[in-house]
Design an enzyme around this catalytic site. Structure first.
Site, short mmCIF file in Angstrom:
data_model
loop_
_atom_site.label_atom_id
_atom_site.label_comp_id
_atom_site.label_asym_id
_atom_site.label_seq_id
_atom_site.Cartn_x
_atom_site.Cartn_y
_atom_site.Cartn_z
CD GLN A 215 -6.53 0.64 -6.19
OE1 GLN A 215 -6.76 0.96 -5.07
NE2 GLN A 215 -5.41 0.14 -6.39
CG ASP B 292 -4.33 5.98 -1.54
OD1 ASP B 292 -3.86 5.00 -0.87
OD2 ASP B 292 -4.98 5.76 -2.43
CE LYS C 158 -5.99 -0.50 -1.64
NZ LYS C 158 -5.55 0.55 -2.56
N1 GUN Z 1 -2.09 1.62 -7.12
C1 GUN Z 1 -1.23 0.95 -6.67
N2 GUN Z 1 -0.83 1.24 -5.19
C2 GUN Z 1 -1.82 2.11 -4.86
C3 GUN Z 1 -1.99 2.53 -3.56
O1 GUN Z 1 -1.57 2.42 -2.72
N3 GUN Z 1 -3.15 3.60 -3.49
C4 GUN Z 1 -3.97 3.45 -4.50
N4 GUN Z 1 -5.16 4.19 -4.51
N5 GUN Z 1 -3.72 3.11 -5.87
C5 GUN Z 1 -2.83 2.12 -5.74
#
Ligand code: GUN
Length: 290
Positions: A96, A119, A52
């Protein structure tokens, strides 16, 4: 059978984001800035967050990675997020998941400022999505919709079966597929661990979204000839032939299922790449819509 290629589509979305970011800067606007919060040392989470951050660089965004120890308490993480909420230069905040067990994910998601919730997990964002109002859409479901749109896959009036009802993928993608939009307008069945005759339901589907996290779960006899299959699984399974010691496996038994499909996403190289592209799109919107 045609592959739904996440590399091609995510690159096209990233190019759009990069061009819009360049225009924004030329016109004297601010540079989009994403803050990613990573707690602990979960290997998969480390990889995702690194991708990311790297993708932010590729499209011209600023990014800040906040690394916190595994044993941080909930109040400590709340304080970090409150600081990011108050920081005017930060446009988007991403925490995350999963978080260590001493921290309530629900509480953390709730305190992220809804205007920075790139998100799309905050109850305000989910509520607006359900009502069909403009908002941040969770990145993986948003990425799936961008992929269907890119390949001009007809969804209206189709029977979509979603396997999995997580807040991150299954539930939001079922709402988007069912909404009065394009892509959308599907008749949606959501299956889960208590569903009876899951194979029978899947075999009636025009579109299947497999988002349950069990490698190779969807078999050929569960898929109708000509179906569109979207594989959201990204499980690490041990593989001594790989330098990393593991391989990434999807929820679909790809070799057996692919010959029956009109379209199918590969793993890796499918939905996973779209998740990041969608996150960048959300971050750009967070910056421009302030
Ligand atoms: N863990 C698994 N998928 C995601 C996501 O799309 N965003 C975040 N922040 N954590 C995750």
């Amino acid at each position: 059978m045609q592959l739904l290629d996440g590399k091609i589509v995510s690159q096209s979305v990233k190019n759009t984001v990069r061009e819009k970011c360049e225009t924004l800067k030329k016109e004297g606007g601010k540079t989009p800035h994403l803050a990613a919060v990573l707690v602990g040392h979960n290997g998969a989470s480390e990889t995702y967050v690194a991708s990311k951050v790297k993708s932010c660089e590729e499209v011209g965004f600023t990014s800040t990675l906040v690394r916190l120890e595994e044993d941080i308490d909930e109040q400590g993480l709340v304080a970090v997020i409150e600081k990011l909420n108050a920081d005017e230069d930060i446009d988007g905040i991403l925490v995350q998941l999963p978080l260590p067990k001493q921290i309530s994910e629900e509480r953390i998601i709730n305190i992220i400022h809804p205007g920075k919730d790139v998100d799309g997990f905050h109850p305000m964002s989910i509520g607006k999505m359900v009502l069909g109002l403009p908002t941040f859409i969770p990145a993986t479901p948003y990425g799936i919709m961008l992929m269907l749109e890119h390949y001009r896959i007809e969804t209206s009036g189709k029977h979509a079966v979603v396997i999995g009802r997580s807040n991150i993928v299954g539930r939001p993608v079922s709402i988007l597929l069912n909404s009065n939009a394009n892509p959308g307008n599907c008749t949606v069945t959501v299956c889960h661990s208590r569903t009876k005759d899951l194979a029978g339901i899947c075999s009636q589907a025009d579109i299947i979204v497999a988002a349950l996290g069990i490698p190779g779960f969807l078999k050929a006899d569960m898929v109708k000839e000509g179906a569109v299959v979207i594989d959201v699984g990204i499980t690490r399974v041990p593989d001594p032939t790989k330098k990393s010691g593991f391989a990434i496996k999807g929820d679909v038994d790809f070799d057996a299922v692919a010959p029956k499909c009109s379209y199918i996403t590969p793993v890796p190289g499918g939905v996973g790449l779209m998740t990041i592209a969608a996150l960048l799109m959300n971050t750009l919107n967070a910056c421009t819509q302030k």
